[in-house]
Design an enzyme around this catalytic site. Structure first.
Site, PDB file in Angstrom:
ATOM      1  CE  LYS A 109      -3.715  -2.274  -0.148  1.00  0.00           C
ATOM      2  NZ  LYS A 109      -4.778  -2.855   0.641  1.00  0.00           N
TER       3      LYS A 109
HETATM    4  C1  LIG Z   1      -5.902  -3.751   0.874  1.00  0.00           C
HETATM    5  C2  LIG Z   1      -7.326  -3.414   0.955  1.00  0.00           C
HETATM    6  C3  LIG Z   1      -8.112  -3.750   2.072  1.00  0.00           C
HETATM    7  C4  LIG Z   1      -7.668  -4.685   3.152  1.00  0.00           C
HETATM    8  O1  LIG Z   1      -6.511  -4.390   3.789  1.00  0.00           O
HETATM    9  P1  LIG Z   1      -5.705  -5.552   4.574  1.00  0.00           P
HETATM   10  O2  LIG Z   1      -4.741  -4.774   5.415  1.00  0.00           O
HETATM   11  O3  LIG Z   1      -5.043  -6.383   3.563  1.00  0.00           O
HETATM   12  O4  LIG Z   1      -6.674  -6.294   5.404  1.00  0.00           O
HETATM   13  C5  LIG Z   1      -9.419  -3.306   2.106  1.00  0.00           C
HETATM   14  N1  LIG Z   1      -9.935  -2.580   1.111  1.00  0.00           N
HETATM   15  C6  LIG Z   1      -9.230  -2.249   0.021  1.00  0.00           C
HETATM   16  C7  LIG Z   1      -9.877  -1.430  -1.049  1.00  0.00           C
HETATM   17  C8  LIG Z   1      -7.903  -2.660  -0.104  1.00  0.00           C
HETATM   18  O5  LIG Z   1      -7.218  -2.331  -1.203  1.00  0.00           O
END
Ligand SMILES: *Cc1c(COP(=O)(O)O)cnc(C)c1O
Length: 375
Positions: free
Chosen positions: A192
Site C-alpha cells: 500500500k
Molecule cells: C488492501 C485493501 C483492504 C484490506 O486491507 P488488509 O490490510 O489487507 O486487510 C481493504 N480494502 C481495500 C480497497 C484494499 O485495497
C-alpha cells in the site's frame, strides 16, 4: 531480461535503511513489542498528517472495516451499500457481521460507486455506505455525505488505496481521504502507499466518543485491563510495524510525488491511444496512484498482459471478478448482468507497474513494450 516489478519494496527500503533499522532495533532493545510507545506516536503523527482528530490503529485494513461497523453499532440483518467493483475485504466483513451487502454499480471512468444509483439502494434497513477510494482517488464524497445525511445513515470510507489523497468540497474545504465520513479505514499492507513490513491498519474519526469505542473494540472491548465493557476483538498494530511506519510516514509526500510522476509519464505516453484509456483524473480529488490502471479496448486485455509478461513486464488485473459474481456471495442471488459497468471493467482493466523508486529507463521499457504490442 530486466527485473521490473509491480512494486519495488527492496529499493524503497535501501534508501531508508539506516532509519528503519534503527527504529526496529529500538523496539527490540526495549522489548515493548505490544502497545509500545511507537504505536501512540505513530497514531499522533498520522492524525497530524491526515487532519483526522483521532487515529486508532489496528491489525489490518480488513479488521479496520469490521471494527468500524461494530463501533457504529450496525446490527445483524441491516444492509450496507458497497460497490460491486472493489477488493473483497469490504464485503467480507459485512457478511461476517451478519449484515447484508447491497452492491451498487460503479462509474466506468473513475471507479467510484455510482452516486446516481445510491438513493435507489437505500431501504429502511440501510445502516451504512462504504465508498471505496479505488486506485487512489476519492469518491464523490460531497454527494455521498449529502445522501447519507438525508437518510441518516453512516459512511465508512475505505481508504486502503488512497491515503494522502485530498478532496475539495464545493465550498473550498479540503479534506484528506478517510477523514470525511463517520469513520475512515486504511491498510498498511506492505504494497500500500504507506506500507509496513507485515500487516497493519488504522481507523480515522473526528468523534471523541466513537474513537474511544473503536479503541475499546480493537482491544477486547476493554478500557481497563481485564475489565471488558463490550464484545471486542484482538486487533493490534505491532510496535515494530508502528516504528517502521513512523519512519515511512516522513517519506509519504515524496512517495506520492514519485507515484504521480510515474502516472504523468504513462498519461503522456498513452493519451489519445486508440486501444488504451488512461485513468480519468477527478477535478475535485488529487490522486494517490496506488495503482495506475488503464482500460484496454478493442483488443484482448489478457493477450496484452501475456505479451508484457514475456517481455519481463508484470501487470495485474485488479479485479478479475466483481463481488456479486464471487462464489462466496452466490447466496445473495445476483447474476451476470446485474452490474454491467463493474462486469465490463473486470474484462478491461490492467494495472501497470507503479512504485516509488521507478527508474525512468524501466518505465520507458514498459511503455515501449506496450506500444510494440499494438504495432
Ligand atoms: C488492501 C485493501 C483492504 C484490506 O486491507 P488488509 O490490510 O489487507 O486487510 C481493504 N480494502 C481495500 C480497497 C484494499 O485495497
Amino acid at each position: 531480461m530486466r527485473a521490473i516489478q509491480m512494486v519495488d519494496l527492496r529499493s524503497q527500503y535501501d534508501l531508508i535503511k539506516p532509519e528503519v533499522d534503527q527504529a526496529i532495533q529500538e523496539v527490540i532493545d526495549t522489548t515493548a513489542f505490544i502497545n509500545g510507545p511507537q504505536v501512540k506516536s505513530f497514531s499522533s503523527s498520522l492524525a497530524a498528517y491526515t487532519g483526522a482528530k483521532y487515529v486508532i490503529t489496528c491489525g489490518n485494513g480488513t479488521d479496520a472495516l469490521q471494527i468500524a461497523m461494530m463501533g457504529l453499532d450496525f446490527q445483524p440483518g441491516q444492509e450496507v451499500i458497497v460497490p460491486a467493483f472493489t477488493y473483497v475485504a469490504t464485503a467480507e466483513v459485512i457478511a461476517l457481521l451478519g449484515l447484508v451487502p447491497v452492491f451498487i454499480d460503479v462509474i466506468g471512468t473513475t471507479y467510484e460507486l455510482d452516486i446516481t444509483q445510491l438513493e435507489s439502494k437505500i431501504t429502511s434497513k440501510t445502516a451504512g455506505i462504504v465508498p471505496v477510494h479505488l486506485y487512489g482517488q476519492c469518491s464523490n464524497m460531497e454527494a455521498i455525505l449529502a445522501v447519507a445525511k438525508k437518510h441518516n445513515i453512516k459512511v465508512i470510507e475505505d481508504t486502503a488505496q488512497a491515503i494522502g489523497a485530498k478532496y475539495t468540497f464545493s465550498d473550498g474545504r479540503v479534506r484528506q481521504a478517510g477523514t470525511m465520513g463517520d469513520v475512515g479505514t486504511t491498510s498498511f499492507f506492505p504494497s500500500k502507499n504507506l506500507g509496513c513490513y507485515g500487516d497493519g491498519g488504522a481507523m480515522f474519526t473526528n468523534s471523541a466518543e466513537l474513537a474511544e469505542k473503536l479503541h475499546m473494540i480493537a482491544n477486547h472491548g476493554q478500557m481497563k485491563k481485564y475489565h471488558h465493557h463490550i464484545v471486542g476483538v484482538n486487533s493490534r498494530l505491532d510496535t515494530l510495524q508502528a516504528a517502521i511506519l513512523n519512519v515511512k510516514l516522513q517519506h509519504l509526500d515524496r512517495y506520492s510525488t514519485s507515484r504521480n510522476e510515474v502516472a504523468d509519464a504513462y498519461d503522456k505516453a498513452f493519451a489519445g491511444h486508440t486501444h488504451i484509456k488512461i485513468p480519468i483524473r477527478a477535478t475535485n480529488s488529487t490522486h494517490a496512484f496506488h495503482q495506475y490502471t488503464i482500460q484496454v479496448e478493442g483488443v484482448s486485455r489478457d493477450e496484452l498482459k501475456s505479451y508484457l509478461a514475456e517481455k519481463g513486464v508484470p501487470s495485474m488485473v485488479y479485479y478479475p471478478l466483481p463481488l456479486h459474481q464471487q462464489e462466496a456471495y452466490k447466496n445473495l442471488g445476483f447474476k451476470k448482468g446485474d452490474f454491467p459497468v463493474a462486469e465490463s471493467l473486470c474484462e478491461k482493466v490492467l494495472s501497470l507497474p507503479i512504485h516509488t523508486e521507478m527508474k525512468a529507463e524501466d518505465q520507458e521499457y514498459i511503455i515501449e513494450a506496450i506500444n510494440r504490442f499494438f504495432e
